[in-house]
Motif scaffolding. Structure first.
Motif, PDB file in Angstrom:
ATOM      1  N   GLY A 357       2.840  -6.514 -13.627  1.00  0.00           N
ATOM      2  CA  GLY A 357       3.150  -7.812 -14.216  1.00  0.00           C
ATOM      3  C   GLY A 357       2.042  -8.806 -13.979  1.00  0.00           C
ATOM      4  O   GLY A 357       0.885  -8.558 -14.305  1.00  0.00           O
ATOM      5  N   GLU A 358       2.378  -9.935 -13.364  1.00  0.00           N
ATOM      6  CA  GLU A 358       1.407 -10.989 -13.139  1.00  0.00           C
ATOM      7  C   GLU A 358       0.878 -11.000 -11.712  1.00  0.00           C
ATOM      8  O   GLU A 358       0.489 -12.035 -11.175  1.00  0.00           O
ATOM      9  CB  GLU A 358       2.027 -12.350 -13.472  1.00  0.00           C
ATOM     10  N   GLY A 359       0.847  -9.876 -11.102  1.00  0.00           N
ATOM     11  CA  GLY A 359       0.329  -9.804  -9.745  1.00  0.00           C
ATOM     12  C   GLY A 359       0.175  -8.373  -9.291  1.00  0.00           C
ATOM     13  O   GLY A 359       0.134  -7.447 -10.105  1.00  0.00           O
ATOM     14  N   TRP A 360       0.096  -8.206  -7.992  1.00  0.00           N
ATOM     15  CA  TRP A 360      -0.095  -6.891  -7.387  1.00  0.00           C
ATOM     16  C   TRP A 360       1.102  -6.556  -6.501  1.00  0.00           C
ATOM     17  O   TRP A 360       1.683  -7.436  -5.872  1.00  0.00           O
ATOM     18  CB  TRP A 360      -1.353  -6.879  -6.520  1.00  0.00           C
ATOM     19  N   TRP A 361       1.470  -5.283  -6.479  1.00  0.00           N
ATOM     20  CA  TRP A 361       2.408  -4.833  -5.456  1.00  0.00           C
ATOM     21  C   TRP A 361       1.612  -4.172  -4.339  1.00  0.00           C
ATOM     22  O   TRP A 361       0.613  -3.498  -4.583  1.00  0.00           O
ATOM     23  CB  TRP A 361       3.469  -3.898  -6.008  1.00  0.00           C
ATOM     24  N   ILE A 362       2.022  -4.417  -3.126  1.00  0.00           N
ATOM     25  CA  ILE A 362       1.358  -3.829  -1.959  1.00  0.00           C
ATOM     26  C   ILE A 362       2.416  -3.253  -1.034  1.00  0.00           C
ATOM     27  O   ILE A 362       3.512  -3.803  -0.900  1.00  0.00           O
ATOM     28  CB  ILE A 362       0.487  -4.868  -1.202  1.00  0.00           C
ATOM     29  N   GLN A 363       2.077  -2.148  -0.420  1.00  0.00           N
ATOM     30  CA  GLN A 363       3.035  -1.429   0.416  1.00  0.00           C
ATOM     31  C   GLN A 363       2.553  -1.427   1.853  1.00  0.00           C
ATOM     32  O   GLN A 363       1.395  -1.087   2.134  1.00  0.00           O
ATOM     33  CB  GLN A 363       3.184   0.016  -0.087  1.00  0.00           C
ATOM     34  N   ASN A 364       3.445  -1.774   2.790  1.00  0.00           N
ATOM     35  CA  ASN A 364       3.029  -1.782   4.189  1.00  0.00           C
ATOM     36  C   ASN A 364       3.258  -0.414   4.832  1.00  0.00           C
ATOM     37  O   ASN A 364       3.683   0.542   4.175  1.00  0.00           O
ATOM     38  CB  ASN A 364       3.732  -2.903   4.967  1.00  0.00           C
ATOM     39  N   HIS A 365       2.986  -0.325   6.153  1.00  0.00           N
ATOM     40  CA  HIS A 365       3.037   0.961   6.840  1.00  0.00           C
ATOM     41  C   HIS A 365       4.457   1.503   6.966  1.00  0.00           C
ATOM     42  O   HIS A 365       4.636   2.684   7.278  1.00  0.00           O
ATOM     43  CB  HIS A 365       2.409   0.838   8.223  1.00  0.00           C
ATOM     44  N   LEU A 366       5.466   0.655   6.716  1.00  0.00           N
ATOM     45  CA  LEU A 366       6.855   1.112   6.765  1.00  0.00           C
ATOM     46  C   LEU A 366       7.371   1.524   5.382  1.00  0.00           C
ATOM     47  O   LEU A 366       8.534   1.898   5.229  1.00  0.00           O
ATOM     48  CB  LEU A 366       7.751   0.009   7.340  1.00  0.00           C
ATOM     49  N   GLY A 367       6.500   1.450   4.380  1.00  0.00           N
ATOM     50  CA  GLY A 367       6.890   1.831   3.033  1.00  0.00           C
ATOM     51  C   GLY A 367       7.521   0.718   2.226  1.00  0.00           C
ATOM     52  O   GLY A 367       7.983   0.948   1.101  1.00  0.00           O
ATOM     53  N   ARG A 368       7.570  -0.489   2.773  1.00  0.00           N
ATOM     54  CA  ARG A 368       8.195  -1.604   2.067  1.00  0.00           C
ATOM     55  C   ARG A 368       7.216  -2.233   1.077  1.00  0.00           C
ATOM     56  O   ARG A 368       6.016  -2.347   1.367  1.00  0.00           O
ATOM     57  CB  ARG A 368       8.674  -2.658   3.064  1.00  0.00           C
ATOM     58  N   ILE A 369       7.742  -2.614  -0.071  1.00  0.00           N
ATOM     59  CA  ILE A 369       6.927  -3.168  -1.141  1.00  0.00           C
ATOM     60  C   ILE A 369       6.976  -4.694  -1.111  1.00  0.00           C
ATOM     61  O   ILE A 369       8.041  -5.297  -0.968  1.00  0.00           O
ATOM     62  CB  ILE A 369       7.414  -2.659  -2.522  1.00  0.00           C
ATOM     63  N   TYR A 370       5.792  -5.306  -1.252  1.00  0.00           N
ATOM     64  CA  TYR A 370       5.677  -6.760  -1.320  1.00  0.00           C
ATOM     65  C   TYR A 370       4.822  -7.108  -2.533  1.00  0.00           C
ATOM     66  O   TYR A 370       4.081  -6.259  -3.046  1.00  0.00           O
ATOM     67  CB  TYR A 370       5.045  -7.311  -0.033  1.00  0.00           C
ATOM     68  N   ARG A 371       4.933  -8.344  -2.978  1.00  0.00           N
ATOM     69  CA  ARG A 371       4.193  -8.736  -4.170  1.00  0.00           C
ATOM     70  C   ARG A 371       3.252  -9.899  -3.864  1.00  0.00           C
ATOM     71  O   ARG A 371       3.593 -10.828  -3.143  1.00  0.00           O
ATOM     72  CB  ARG A 371       5.152  -9.118  -5.305  1.00  0.00           C
ATOM     73  N   TYR A 372       2.057  -9.786  -4.432  1.00  0.00           N
ATOM     74  CA  TYR A 372       1.049 -10.837  -4.286  1.00  0.00           C
ATOM     75  C   TYR A 372       0.753 -11.403  -5.671  1.00  0.00           C
ATOM     76  O   TYR A 372       0.272 -10.675  -6.552  1.00  0.00           O
ATOM     77  CB  TYR A 372      -0.240 -10.274  -3.674  1.00  0.00           C
ATOM     78  N   PRO A 373       1.056 -12.703  -5.905  1.00  0.00           N
ATOM     79  CA  PRO A 373       0.839 -13.283  -7.240  1.00  0.00           C
ATOM     80  C   PRO A 373      -0.646 -13.438  -7.537  1.00  0.00           C
ATOM     81  O   PRO A 373      -1.407 -13.983  -6.740  1.00  0.00           O
ATOM     82  CB  PRO A 373       1.538 -14.648  -7.147  1.00  0.00           C
ATOM     83  N   ASP A 374      -1.071 -12.935  -8.696  1.00  0.00           N
ATOM     84  CA  ASP A 374      -2.485 -13.007  -9.072  1.00  0.00           C
ATOM     85  C   ASP A 374      -2.581 -12.965 -10.594  1.00  0.00           C
ATOM     86  O   ASP A 374      -3.150 -12.032 -11.170  1.00  0.00           O
ATOM     87  CB  ASP A 374      -3.234 -11.828  -8.437  1.00  0.00           C
ATOM     88  N   PRO A 375      -2.015 -13.968 -11.279  1.00  0.00           N
ATOM     89  CA  PRO A 375      -1.910 -13.904 -12.743  1.00  0.00           C
ATOM     90  C   PRO A 375      -3.241 -13.909 -13.454  1.00  0.00           C
ATOM     91  O   PRO A 375      -3.340 -13.424 -14.580  1.00  0.00           O
ATOM     92  CB  PRO A 375      -1.087 -15.154 -13.092  1.00  0.00           C
ATOM     93  N   ASP A 376      -4.289 -14.446 -12.840  1.00  0.00           N
ATOM     94  CA  ASP A 376      -5.584 -14.541 -13.519  1.00  0.00           C
ATOM     95  C   ASP A 376      -6.414 -13.277 -13.366  1.00  0.00           C
ATOM     96  O   ASP A 376      -7.455 -13.122 -13.998  1.00  0.00           O
ATOM     97  CB  ASP A 376      -6.393 -15.722 -12.958  1.00  0.00           C
ATOM     98  N   SER A 377      -5.990 -12.373 -12.524  1.00  0.00           N
ATOM     99  CA  SER A 377      -6.794 -11.190 -12.229  1.00  0.00           C
ATOM    100  C   SER A 377      -7.064 -10.360 -13.467  1.00  0.00           C
ATOM    101  O   SER A 377      -8.183  -9.943 -13.728  1.00  0.00           O
ATOM    102  CB  SER A 377      -6.089 -10.333 -11.176  1.00  0.00           C
TER     103      SER A 377
END
Length: 385
Positions: A357-377
């Motif tokens: 979508g309008e950002g990146w998903w990133i996964q930590n060492h526990l397998g949990r997904i987080y999102r970083y907004p980066d619409p201009d990328s």
């Protein structure tokens, strides 16, 4: 096992196999070099060789020399051919099995050599091959083609130094080989002094395994000499946590206390250090001794190295098992030194980050997904990593 018990093991080894050798002689790095185990017959004095190890010596010249210091031999399990320290230095018949893609000069260093003994891949950095000798020869060595060849490498020093002096863009010189710490302190200083006299050389690095193969080499005289030529760093080739003995710890402390930057480099090796527990112990141990883990190398495809090489997917998984489980300071960069001369390329887990979508998903060492907004990328063309 306590530090004292470990030292007692070393004493027992000395008294058994070198009964006329005093503690002072054993603690002299020159004695260690003079008394290295350099053939199968000598090695059989201290190790019960397996069939595969004996076959390495049966009627054939070894693909590269054998040399093991008495100190390092004393760390090996004499009965177990799978002992990790033993496998790094003791040849086996597997070295004669050549796999597709293997090459004598896999990194194509010959084409990056600007004058004899000087490798240049980057504008600001060079590698000076000061010697072809080591205190011991790792069986997976990238430069196995050169190891212990007896070439008069020192005659190339002057041409290399003149080249560096003539190219002001060079600010970083790695003295490698071979192992430069095999030289006498006086001879090594002559090289370091010449490099430090070049005004645009900002950093001098020395690649060495000597603090682990023969820690008694790190004498007060050597450290005092090196301290005169800051900024100076030592790139330490470390393979397994069992190398971090009390003696090695004392050697590393001397270097660190002198303000010498210590960076750890490790080759990922099958059956030796390719487990998360082993790598965690090694990286934490290095950091404890003030050595910053820097690179975890994929094993280079030299001839006969197939039994050492770990699948890249396994290496990526191991890095995943380090991140978040040990200090970030202790996590090395996993790199492949690209065959054909592409240089060191960091590789990371492809499953840790992606565009969504309008950002990146990133996964930590526990397998949990987080999102970083980066619409201009995406608009800027950065749509993949």
């Amino acid at each position: 096992m306590s530090d004292e018990e470990i030292k007692q093991d070393r004493t027992a080894f000395r008294k058994r196999f070198f009964p006329e050798t005093t503690r002072a002689e054993w603690s002299d790095w020159r004695w260690q070099l003079r008394n290295r185990f350099m053939d199968g017959a000598a090695l059989q004095r201290v190790l019960h060789l397996s069939d595969a190890e004996r076959a390495a010596f049966d009627g054939h010249a070894l693909p590269m020399p054998l040399a093991i210091t008495p100190y390092y031999a004393s760390l090996m399990d004499p009965e177990d051919p799978t002992d990790p320290l033993r496998r790094t230095l003791v040849p086996t018949a597997h070295e004669r099995l050549i796999a597709p893609g293997e090459a004598e000069d896999p990194l194509d260093e010959s084409h990056a050599t600007v004058v004899p003994g000087l490798i240049r891949r980057h504008e600001d950095r060079v590698v000076l091959l000061a010697t072809d000798r080591c205190a011991a020869y790792c069986r997976y060595c990238t430069r196995s083609r050169l190891a212990g060849g007896g070439q008069p490498v020192r005659k190339n020093w002057r041409r290399a130094i003149d080249y560096i002096a003539a190219h002001q863009e060079i600010s970083d010189v790695l003295i490698s080989g071979g192992d430069p710490l095999i030289f006498s302190t006086r001879r090594l200083e002559s090289l370091v002094r010449s490099l430090r006299a070049i005004r645009h050389v900002e950093l001098i690095r020395i690649g060495s395994r000597m603090p682990l193969l023969a820690p008694m080499r790190i004498t007060g005289k050597l450290v005092a000499m090196l301290k005169r030529y800051h900024p100076l760093a030592i790139s330490l080739h470390a393979t397994h946590p069992e190398e971090l003995t009390p003696e090695a710890g004392q050697a590393l402390a001397r270097l660190a206390n002198a303000g010498i930057l210590l960076a750890g480099q490790t080759v990922l090796l099958a059956g030796i250090n390719d487990s998360a527990d082993t790598l965690r112990a090694l990286m934490r141990g290095l950091l404890f001794h003030r050595v910053r883990p820097y690179y975890l190398y994929q094993c280079d495809p030299i001839p006969g190295s197939g039994h050492f090489r770990v699948p890249v997917a396994r290496g990526l998984a191991l890095i995943d098992q380090l991140v978040g489980h040990i200090s970030g300071y202790a996590v090395p960069r996993y790199v492949i030194d690209a065959p054909g001369g592409g240089g060191k390329i960091p590789v990371g887990s492809p499953n840790r980050i992606g565009r969504d979508g309008e950002g990146w998903w990133i996964q930590n060492h526990l397998g949990r997904i987080y999102r970083y907004p980066d619409p201009d990328s995406e608009a800027q063309g950065d749509v993949s990593c």
